[in-house]
Design a protein around this motif. Sequence first.
Motif, short mmCIF file in Angstrom:
data_model
loop_
_atom_site.label_atom_id
_atom_site.label_comp_id
_atom_site.label_asym_id
_atom_site.label_seq_id
_atom_site.Cartn_x
_atom_site.Cartn_y
_atom_site.Cartn_z
N LEU A 163 43.33 45.89 40.86
CA LEU A 163 43.45 45.37 42.23
C LEU A 163 44.22 46.34 43.10
CD1 LEU A 163 44.30 41.64 41.41
CD2 LEU A 163 42.13 42.55 42.24
N GLU A 164 43.75 46.47 44.31
CA GLU A 164 44.40 47.35 45.28
C GLU A 164 44.66 46.56 46.55
OE1 GLU A 164 41.88 50.73 45.81
OE2 GLU A 164 41.88 51.23 43.69
N ALA A 165 45.46 47.12 47.43
CA ALA A 165 45.78 46.46 48.70
C ALA A 165 44.48 46.08 49.41
CB ALA A 165 46.63 47.38 49.57
N GLY A 166 44.41 44.85 49.89
CA GLY A 166 43.23 44.38 50.60
C GLY A 166 42.21 43.67 49.72
N ASP A 167 42.32 43.82 48.39
CA ASP A 167 41.41 43.12 47.49
C ASP A 167 41.68 41.62 47.51
OD1 ASP A 167 40.34 45.53 46.75
OD2 ASP A 167 41.22 45.56 44.73
N SER A 168 40.64 40.86 47.23
CA SER A 168 40.76 39.41 47.10
C SER A 168 40.49 39.02 45.67
CB SER A 168 39.76 38.71 48.01
OG SER A 168 40.01 38.99 49.36
N PHE A 169 41.16 37.98 45.21
CA PHE A 169 40.89 37.42 43.90
C PHE A 169 41.25 35.95 43.92
CE2 PHE A 169 45.30 38.59 43.68
CZ PHE A 169 45.91 37.67 42.85
N MET A 170 40.79 35.23 42.91
CA MET A 170 41.03 33.80 42.86
C MET A 170 41.58 33.43 41.49
SD MET A 170 38.41 30.55 43.38
CE MET A 170 37.22 31.61 44.04
#
Length: 172
Positions: A163-170
Amino acid sequence: PKTLTQLIYAPNGKVSAWGFEARKKLVDLRNNAEAEGKYDFFPSFKMELHQGLNQTNDIPMITAQSGKKYLVTDLISDYLSLLKDEVMKELMHNTAGYINTSEIRWCWTVPAIWTDKDKQLMREAARKAGLIGFGYDEDRRLELTLEPEAAAIHCLKNAKFGLEAGDSFMVV
């Protein structure tokens, strides 16, 4: 290692077995007709903190098969006391042997549905188990984190997720 949240109480009211040992002891007790019904077995009782409050003292109670009533906070306190002893044995074994227990910070995850009252009852159980004392500094030694928050932090900090800055996850 992770263990089960299970306890067995002997007829004298003392914990007879806990964790995976409680499950093994339950099998032995069921095979022993003389012991049947004399011991109280409690599986997965932690969630009972949230299941509804006893109107007389605001602490949930569980009735064992024997008919004896137990405060959920007492079950949790007994379990935490045993867990603390196990942790301390492990720490003493893997260090030079000196541990200042007042320097230990306990970090636990709790279900997201728990209310502030549920979390306060957990703190009271931790005090009774001897993990923390009273006062502001002692309260800070017990960190209660919601399970979804802990999962999210794990995902953010773990490089394998990429994951990097700006990524989305749930977290599900």
